[in-house]
Enzyme design. Structure first.
Site, PDB file in Angstrom:
ATOM      1  CB  CYS A 168      -1.038  -0.043   1.275  1.00 58.36           C
ATOM      2  SG  CYS A 168      -1.975   1.587   1.229  1.00 58.36           S
TER       3      CYS A 168
ATOM      4  NE  ARG B 178      -5.541  -0.071 -11.238  1.00 62.90           N
ATOM      5  CZ  ARG B 178      -4.576   0.691 -11.768  1.00 62.90           C
ATOM      6  NH1 ARG B 178      -4.405   1.959 -11.668  1.00 62.90           N
ATOM      7  NH2 ARG B 178      -3.430  -0.013 -12.133  1.00 62.90           N
TER       8      ARG B 178
ATOM      9  N   GLY C 152      -0.829  -5.991 -11.688  1.00 61.34           N
ATOM     10  CA  GLY C 152      -0.693  -4.573 -12.314  1.00 61.34           C
ATOM     11  C   GLY C 152      -1.057  -4.368 -13.965  1.00 61.34           C
TER      12      GLY C 152
HETATM   13  C1  FMN Z   1      -9.354   1.368  -5.016  1.00 61.69           C
HETATM   14  C2  FMN Z   1      -8.181   0.408  -4.710  1.00 61.69           C
HETATM   15  C3  FMN Z   1      -7.981  -0.243  -3.541  1.00 61.69           C
HETATM   16  C4  FMN Z   1      -6.845  -0.889  -3.142  1.00 61.69           C
HETATM   17  N1  FMN Z   1      -6.459  -1.475  -2.045  1.00 61.69           N
HETATM   18  C5  FMN Z   1      -5.636  -2.314  -1.888  1.00 61.69           C
HETATM   19  C6  FMN Z   1      -5.570  -3.113  -0.707  1.00 61.69           C
HETATM   20  O1  FMN Z   1      -6.350  -3.078   0.207  1.00 61.69           O
HETATM   21  N2  FMN Z   1      -4.672  -4.058  -0.468  1.00 61.69           N
HETATM   22  C7  FMN Z   1      -3.527  -4.129  -1.421  1.00 61.69           C
HETATM   23  O2  FMN Z   1      -2.687  -4.731  -1.144  1.00 61.69           O
HETATM   24  N3  FMN Z   1      -3.597  -3.406  -2.412  1.00 61.69           N
HETATM   25  C8  FMN Z   1      -4.733  -2.476  -2.766  1.00 61.69           C
HETATM   26  N4  FMN Z   1      -4.899  -1.822  -4.018  1.00 61.69           N
HETATM   27  C9  FMN Z   1      -3.859  -2.525  -5.041  1.00 61.69           C
HETATM   28  C10 FMN Z   1      -4.258  -3.537  -5.990  1.00 61.69           C
HETATM   29  O3  FMN Z   1      -4.406  -4.658  -5.266  1.00 61.69           O
HETATM   30  C11 FMN Z   1      -3.298  -3.823  -7.134  1.00 61.69           C
HETATM   31  O4  FMN Z   1      -2.199  -4.041  -6.662  1.00 61.69           O
HETATM   32  C12 FMN Z   1      -3.189  -2.601  -8.130  1.00 61.69           C
HETATM   33  O5  FMN Z   1      -4.571  -2.006  -8.305  1.00 61.69           O
HETATM   34  C13 FMN Z   1      -2.699  -2.798  -9.405  1.00 61.69           C
HETATM   35  O6  FMN Z   1      -3.478  -3.898  -9.938  1.00 61.69           O
HETATM   36  P1  FMN Z   1      -4.675  -3.431 -11.080  1.00 61.69           P
HETATM   37  O7  FMN Z   1      -4.014  -2.840 -12.110  1.00 61.69           O
HETATM   38  O8  FMN Z   1      -5.038  -4.752 -11.668  1.00 61.69           O
HETATM   39  O9  FMN Z   1      -5.567  -2.707 -10.464  1.00 61.69           O
HETATM   40  C14 FMN Z   1      -5.796  -1.149  -4.145  1.00 61.69           C
HETATM   41  C15 FMN Z   1      -6.161  -0.543  -5.525  1.00 61.69           C
HETATM   42  C16 FMN Z   1      -7.293   0.311  -5.825  1.00 61.69           C
HETATM   43  C17 FMN Z   1      -7.321   0.710  -7.051  1.00 61.69           C
END
Ligand code: FMN
Length: 331
Positions: free
Chosen positions: A106, A231, A207
């Site tokens: 985070c 996302r 990602g």
């Molecule tokens: C709204 C939001 C909330 C997130 N909350 C967390 C979380 O609680 N714990 C975590 O490890 N990552 C969190 N992330 C990161 C995602 O798990 C992920 O690593 C990041 O969005 C990249 O992946 P993606 O491109 O598939 O979204 C969050 C991302 C978003 C957009």
């Protein structure tokens, strides 16, 4: 194209390693159940603050509610105190968690300032203490989610992954960005390969996976054992299943019909109302309704009307009218 094979997370077998990413404010019980119902391999809770967990804060208690139809129950913990994190992990296992995931990714200031989340990547000694304490506290597999490092000068994910494996962690997920990138630029899937080369336990790439092309490329470049998608599922709870059909079963991807999208949005709204109560449920549902409708005809007018209504019955009618008018025009 590489295909996905089952993996073992310690004692837990995961047949299709395409996983819903933890997302605070998004991957609550209603969303996890929905994504699982569509066929995701595994779903992960929102980040749970360990301190709040051991104090049994009412909001946190609602966040850790789970349902049997989520399948394997993964709870993600954030925190900085090894003892508190161990205790929080144990409490979650007592309440039915099958896997505990630890958050080293985070980037948010509030979390980083509390020496939690991605801040822990800057202190490998303290990170090891947390991993060791949590692994020793529970009798279920412990996994770790992290970034590539704090910044481009400190990409220590491979070293930290080896430390984690040594502590007994059973799977590592890497978001292919550094903390200082937040969500900017493009995820570096090739850099995840260095983590894969550093450990024997399964590595999951994360990602910017939002299409079949990006899923295939992320898998290829990272050499990972599975994928985690965040996302890409917003407004598309079926997307992980489509990736699985494509990459595991070699099936052509079928897009959901408007009727399916309509029924999914309605069902999701109703389950949020049941979970949070009418007042909070409707407000939390608005962002999901917005994501589902994105790109459909007249969606901005529809979203404005939904966002301006506090009357649940009216929102139900707005949703039905929105889909009926698209179908009528297409007929
Ligand atoms: C709204 C939001 C909330 C997130 N909350 C967390 C979380 O609680 N714990 C975590 O490890 N990552 C969190 N992330 C990161 C995602 O798990 C992920 O690593 C990041 O969005 C990249 O992946 P993606 O491109 O598939 O979204 C969050 C991302 C978003 C957009």
């Amino acid at each position: 194209m590489r295909t996905l094979k089952p993996i073992h997370i310690g004692s837990v077998k995961l047949d299709t390693p395409v996983i819903l990413a933890p997302m605070a404010g998004v991957t609550d019980m209603p969303f996890r159940r929905l994504v699982k119902k569509f066929g995701a391999g595994m779903v992960v809770s929102e980040m749970i603050a360990s301190q709040a967990m051991i104090r049994e804060c009412s909001k946190t208690m609602q966040m850790i509610q789970r349902s049997d139809d989520e399948g394997i129950s993964v709870v993600q913990l954030a925190g900085s105190d090894p003892v508190v994190m161990g205790d929080a992990a144990k409490l979650n296992v007592d309440r039915g968690a099958n896997i505990i995931d630890i958050n080293f990714g985070c980037p948010v200031k509030k979390i980083v300032n509390g020496n939690a989340g991605s801040s822990l990547m800057r202190d490998e000694v303290h990170a090891a203490k947390i991993l060791d304490a949590v692994v020793k506290a529970v009798n279920v597999p412990v996994t770790l989610k992290m970034r590539l490092g704090w910044n481009s000068e400190n990409m220590n994910a491979p070293r930290l992954a080896a430390i984690a494996e040594e502590c007994g962690v059973k799977m590592i997920t890497v978001h292919g960005r550094t903390r200082c990138q937040f969500y900017g630029g493009q995820a570096n899937w090739a850099a995840i390969h260095d983590v894969k080369d550093a450990v024997k336990i399964p590595v999951i790439a994360n990602g910017d996976i939002n299409s079949f092309e990006s899923a295939a490329l992320a898998l290829e470049l990272s050499g990972a054992d599975g994928l985690m998608i965040g996302r890409g599922t917003l407004g598309r709870p079926w997307f992980i299943n489509q990736v699985i059909e494509h990459m595991v079963n070699g099936q052509p991807a079928v897009s959901p019909s408007l009727d399916v999208i309509h029924a999914t949005m309605t069902g999701h709204l109703e389950s949020m109302l049941a979970h949070y109560g009418d007042y909070a449920g409707l407000r939390i549902a608005r962002k999901h309704i917005g994501w589902y409708s994105k790109g459909l005809p007249n969606s901005s007018e529809f979203r404005a009307a939904v966002n301006n209504s506090a009357d649940i019955q009216k929102v139900r009618l707005l949703i039905d009218d929105f889909f009926h008018s698209i179908l009528d025009k297409a007929a």
